[in-house]
Design an enzyme around this catalytic site. Structure first.
Site, PDB file in Angstrom:
ATOM      1  N   GLU A  44       0.869  -1.342   0.041  1.00 33.35           N
ATOM      2  CA  GLU A  44       0.059   0.024   0.162  1.00 33.35           C
ATOM      3  C   GLU A  44       0.983   1.307   0.079  1.00 33.35           C
ATOM      4  O   GLU A  44       0.568   2.259  -0.514  1.00 33.35           O
ATOM      5  CB  GLU A  44      -1.045   0.080   1.287  1.00 33.35           C
ATOM      6  CG  GLU A  44      -2.027  -0.623   0.973  1.00 33.35           C
ATOM      7  CD  GLU A  44      -3.438  -0.607   2.238  1.00 33.35           C
ATOM      8  OE1 GLU A  44      -2.863   0.015   3.153  1.00 33.35           O
ATOM      9  OE2 GLU A  44      -4.129  -1.265   2.073  1.00 33.35           O
ATOM     10  N   THR A  45       1.945   1.376   0.587  1.00 37.24           N
ATOM     11  CA  THR A  45       3.129   2.173   0.939  1.00 37.24           C
ATOM     12  C   THR A  45       4.210   1.971   1.241  1.00 37.24           C
ATOM     13  O   THR A  45       4.347   0.731   1.791  1.00 37.24           O
ATOM     14  CB  THR A  45       2.353   3.425   1.828  1.00 37.24           C
ATOM     15  OG1 THR A  45       3.397   3.922   2.329  1.00 37.24           O
ATOM     16  CG2 THR A  45       1.475   2.537   3.135  1.00 37.24           C
TER      17      THR A  45
ATOM     18  N   HIS B 297       5.951   2.942   3.411  1.00 31.51           N
ATOM     19  CA  HIS B 297       5.861   3.164   4.824  1.00 31.51           C
ATOM     20  C   HIS B 297       6.135   1.637   5.517  1.00 31.51           C
ATOM     21  O   HIS B 297       6.752   1.565   6.526  1.00 31.51           O
ATOM     22  CB  HIS B 297       4.497   3.498   5.251  1.00 31.51           C
ATOM     23  CG  HIS B 297       4.511   4.673   5.983  1.00 31.51           C
ATOM     24  ND1 HIS B 297       4.649   6.071   5.370  1.00 31.51           N
ATOM     25  CD2 HIS B 297       4.523   5.045   7.428  1.00 31.51           C
ATOM     26  CE1 HIS B 297       4.524   6.975   6.446  1.00 31.51           C
ATOM     27  NE2 HIS B 297       4.555   6.320   7.420  1.00 31.51           N
TER      28      HIS B 297
ATOM     29  N   PHE C 292       6.502 -10.769  18.862  1.00 31.64           N
ATOM     30  CA  PHE C 292       6.049  -9.898  17.478  1.00 31.64           C
ATOM     31  C   PHE C 292       4.991 -10.605  16.960  1.00 31.64           C
ATOM     32  O   PHE C 292       4.974 -11.512  16.137  1.00 31.64           O
ATOM     33  CB  PHE C 292       7.409  -9.858  16.553  1.00 31.64           C
ATOM     34  CG  PHE C 292       7.242  -9.221  15.247  1.00 31.64           C
ATOM     35  CD1 PHE C 292       7.531  -8.181  15.028  1.00 31.64           C
ATOM     36  CD2 PHE C 292       6.933 -10.161  13.997  1.00 31.64           C
ATOM     37  CE1 PHE C 292       7.369  -7.247  14.131  1.00 31.64           C
ATOM     38  CE2 PHE C 292       6.927  -9.126  12.927  1.00 31.64           C
ATOM     39  CZ  PHE C 292       6.975  -8.030  13.010  1.00 31.64           C
TER      40      PHE C 292
ATOM     41  N   ARG D  33      -5.213 -14.431   8.132  1.00 30.97           N
ATOM     42  CA  ARG D  33      -4.334 -14.961   9.276  1.00 30.97           C
ATOM     43  C   ARG D  33      -4.886 -14.402  10.447  1.00 30.97           C
ATOM     44  O   ARG D  33      -4.080 -14.299  11.537  1.00 30.97           O
ATOM     45  CB  ARG D  33      -2.929 -14.400   8.978  1.00 30.97           C
ATOM     46  CG  ARG D  33      -2.387 -15.240   7.979  1.00 30.97           C
ATOM     47  CD  ARG D  33      -1.240 -14.753   7.124  1.00 30.97           C
ATOM     48  NE  ARG D  33      -0.917 -15.363   6.033  1.00 30.97           N
ATOM     49  CZ  ARG D  33      -1.164 -15.813   4.851  1.00 30.97           C
ATOM     50  NH1 ARG D  33      -2.512 -15.046   4.514  1.00 30.97           N
ATOM     51  NH2 ARG D  33      -0.849 -16.384   4.019  1.00 30.97           N
TER      52      ARG D  33
HETATM   53  C1  DLZ Z   1       1.256   5.538   8.569  1.00 29.15           C
HETATM   54  C2  DLZ Z   1       1.203   4.126   8.642  1.00 29.15           C
HETATM   55  C3  DLZ Z   1       0.783   3.503   7.343  1.00 29.15           C
HETATM   56  C4  DLZ Z   1       0.814   4.329   6.030  1.00 29.15           C
HETATM   57  N1  DLZ Z   1       0.268   2.212   7.548  1.00 29.15           N
HETATM   58  C5  DLZ Z   1       0.263   1.558   8.632  1.00 29.15           C
HETATM   59  C6  DLZ Z   1      -0.094   0.158   8.608  1.00 29.15           C
HETATM   60  O1  DLZ Z   1      -0.680  -0.615   7.521  1.00 29.15           O
HETATM   61  N2  DLZ Z   1      -0.183  -0.538   9.763  1.00 29.15           N
HETATM   62  C7  DLZ Z   1       0.130   0.163  10.939  1.00 29.15           C
HETATM   63  O2  DLZ Z   1      -0.306  -0.467  12.201  1.00 29.15           O
HETATM   64  N3  DLZ Z   1       0.453   1.301  11.061  1.00 29.15           N
HETATM   65  C8  DLZ Z   1       0.403   2.261   9.835  1.00 29.15           C
HETATM   66  N4  DLZ Z   1       0.721   3.535   9.864  1.00 29.15           N
HETATM   67  C9  DLZ Z   1       0.758   4.223  10.957  1.00 29.15           C
HETATM   68  C10 DLZ Z   1       2.318   3.977  11.808  1.00 29.15           C
HETATM   69  O3  DLZ Z   1       2.367   2.868  12.352  1.00 29.15           O
HETATM   70  C11 DLZ Z   1       2.270   5.206  12.898  1.00 29.15           C
HETATM   71  O4  DLZ Z   1       1.194   5.135  13.736  1.00 29.15           O
HETATM   72  C12 DLZ Z   1       2.274   6.729  12.225  1.00 29.15           C
HETATM   73  O5  DLZ Z   1       3.455   6.830  11.291  1.00 29.15           O
HETATM   74  C13 DLZ Z   1       2.662   7.601  13.468  1.00 29.15           C
HETATM   75  O6  DLZ Z   1       4.029   7.373  13.925  1.00 29.15           O
END
Ligand code: DLZ
Length: 166
Positions: free
Chosen positions: A94-95, A97, A122, A136
């Site tokens: 998705e990103t 990130h 974990f 899952r």
């Molecule tokens: C920002 C973000 C993104 C894009 N995707 C997820 C995700 O798929 N799963 C998840 O648990 N958290 C995601 N986050 C949020 C980050 O974990 C975090 O909370 C923010 O970057 C703020 O630090």
């Protein structure tokens, strides 16, 4: 069976320790909460099924998986907490990130575990898409929450066996 097909709720249950006096902390990410709630339920139910007392199961929510590490550390530093289970879902693809989050959380949780000498588990799903996550989290591949709870129980059993911290 490849690990991708493994059922996360099927495990060996011989010689498990008595966990009736252990206190567990579950840290739950709110991102993808429709899935992380299922991970929580799986972990909670597994702890109860194998002997934990409801009052000895604490819960703390964090905004996203990136914050699991600090949430886990706060719980792990408490003397009365024996094991911490970090639960999150980071959808890959998705990103970009996800690369940063997954690596940071995996490394961070390892650090907390070693620093506190407690099991910090974990329980983070890193699927390619939401369908794989659902599969899952109580779906066809079992529940990562179950697996994470069982891992905590087994690590407490090992700690007991080798008398660490006594
Ligand atoms: C920002 C973000 C993104 C894009 N995707 C997820 C995700 O798929 N799963 C998840 O648990 N958290 C995601 N986050 C949020 C980050 O974990 C975090 O909370 C923010 O970057 C703020 O630090």
């Amino acid at each position: 069976m490849s690990s991708a097909d493994k059922n996360l709720s099927v495990f060996m249950t011989e010689n498990l320790p008595d966990i009736s006096e252990n206190r567990f902390a579950l840290v739950v990410a709110e991102w993808n909460n429709e899935v992380t709630e299922k991970l929580f339920q799986g972990a909670y139910d597994t702890l109860i099924r194998y002997g934990a007392i409801p009052d000895n199961i604490l819960r703390g929510n964090v905004p996203g998986s990136f914050e699991l590490t600090l949430g886990a550390q706060w719980f792990a530093l408490r003397e009365d907490v024996d094991a911490v289970i970090a639960l999150g879902v980071v959808i890959q693809g998705e990103t970009k990130h996800n690369d940063y989050i997954n690596h940071a959380v995996a490394q961070g949780i390892t650090n907390v575990s070693l620093k506190t000498s407690k099991p910090v588990i974990f329980g983070v799903l890193t699927p390619n898409n939401m369908e794989q996550a659902v599969d899952r989290a109580g779906g066809v591949h079992g529940n990562k929450g179950d697996e994470a709870a069982m891992t905590a129980i087994k690590m407490l059993g090992l700690k007991d066996k080798i008398s660490i911290g006594k």
